[in-house]
Design an enzyme around this catalytic site. Structure first.
Site, mmCIF file in Angstrom:
data_model
loop_
_atom_site.group_PDB
_atom_site.id
_atom_site.type_symbol
_atom_site.label_atom_id
_atom_site.label_comp_id
_atom_site.label_asym_id
_atom_site.label_seq_id
_atom_site.Cartn_x
_atom_site.Cartn_y
_atom_site.Cartn_z
ATOM 1 N N ARG A 1 58.658 81.158 32.605
ATOM 2 C CA ARG A 1 58.410 80.731 31.228
ATOM 3 C C ARG A 1 59.634 81.096 30.407
ATOM 4 O O ARG A 1 59.827 82.247 30.028
ATOM 5 C CB ARG A 1 57.163 81.425 30.656
ATOM 6 C CG ARG A 1 56.835 80.937 29.244
ATOM 7 C CD ARG A 1 55.483 81.407 28.783
ATOM 8 N NE ARG A 1 55.475 82.825 28.440
ATOM 9 C CZ ARG A 1 54.370 83.480 28.069
ATOM 10 N NH1 ARG A 1 53.205 82.873 28.034
ATOM 11 N NH2 ARG A 1 54.434 84.760 27.767
ATOM 12 N N SER B 1 45.569 77.438 30.215
ATOM 13 C CA SER B 1 45.159 78.557 29.357
ATOM 14 C C SER B 1 43.949 78.141 28.538
ATOM 15 O O SER B 1 43.951 77.062 27.930
ATOM 16 C CB SER B 1 46.289 78.933 28.393
ATOM 17 O OG SER B 1 47.395 79.428 29.103
ATOM 18 N N LYS C 1 52.951 87.551 22.415
ATOM 19 C CA LYS C 1 52.458 86.504 21.510
ATOM 20 C C LYS C 1 51.707 87.193 20.371
ATOM 21 O O LYS C 1 50.505 87.412 20.442
ATOM 22 C CB LYS C 1 51.524 85.545 22.251
ATOM 23 C CG LYS C 1 52.229 84.569 23.170
ATOM 24 C CD LYS C 1 51.288 83.466 23.619
ATOM 25 C CE LYS C 1 52.053 82.399 24.399
ATOM 26 N NZ LYS C 1 51.186 81.300 24.835
#
Length: 216
Positions: free
Chosen positions: A46, A115, A144
């Site tokens: 990612r 997700s 996050k």
């Protein structure tokens, strides 16, 4: 590289997600190898704010490492990157490309992860062709900061609502992982708990021990 049900489930035990901004003076390749040597069972690449060409180049480099250890490589969000490097699969969030469309593009043989934060999203993702789900954020996370928290009760309800394996994600570490015991998960997914640590191999070893303990 479509894994059978049991192989996929065991590959989700310790699912490490990369973040180049955390790795200090190491290369991403070195950190990924350390994570695998410490017991990571799946790697998700990612990477943010890079061009598609750069992403593909990094993905091919990381895939050399994951292939060497026979570990599945999943690409976050970018279907074209996953196809270009022949990754094992793709993972998408609720704001990314729709799961059904991703499945169409990657075909039946590759792994699709989605997700989710609710039972409704989980059921829809399974119907759309997801092979596994990532549920979170379970605990507050620096990765996050705006991530909405999902309660452990909701995590359990999601595990009960679908027939595909689930990984918990978000702020998980060696101390709080015990709270996930009995939730129904197949494994945990972490970013900073491995990639922000000076010794990623040691960090992965500790997490692997703990996750095996709560799932055993």
């Amino acid at each position: 590289m479509k894994l059978n049900k049991e192989s996929l489930k065991s590959s989700l035990l310790l699912y490490a997600i990369t973040d180049s901004s955390m790795i200090g003076n190491s290369t991403l390749k070195e950190k990924v190898e350390e994570a695998i040597l410490g017991g990571a069972t799946m790697i998700q690449l990612r990477e943010k704010n890079i061009s598609k060409d750069e992403y593909i180049a990094i993905a091919k480099e990381i895939k050399e490492v994951t292939d060497r250890y026979n570990i599945p490589l999943i690409i976050n969000d970018h279907v074209d990157v996953a196809l270009a490097c022949d990754a094992a699969g793709v993972h998408v969030g609720q704001q990314d490309m729709a799961a059904a469309l991703v499945r169409e593009k990657i075909g039946p043989e590759k792994i699709l992860g989605v997700s989710v934060q609710t039972v409704e999203q989980a059921i829809l993702a399974e119907k759309a062709g997801a092979d596994y789900l990532g549920v979170g954020s379970i605990f507050p996370t620096s990765t996050k900061k705006d991530a909405a928290l999902v309660s452990i009760e909701t995590l359990k309800a999601i595990c009960d609502s679908v027939n595909i394996p689930i990984v918990a994600i978000g702020g998980i570490n060696e101390e709080n992982i015990i709270k996930l015991k009995g939730s129904g998960i197949a494994g945990i997914s972490v970013v900073s708990a491995i990639f922000a640590q000076k010794d990623a191999q040691k960090a992965a070893e500790g997490l692997r021990r703990q996750v095996e303990k709560i799932l055993g």
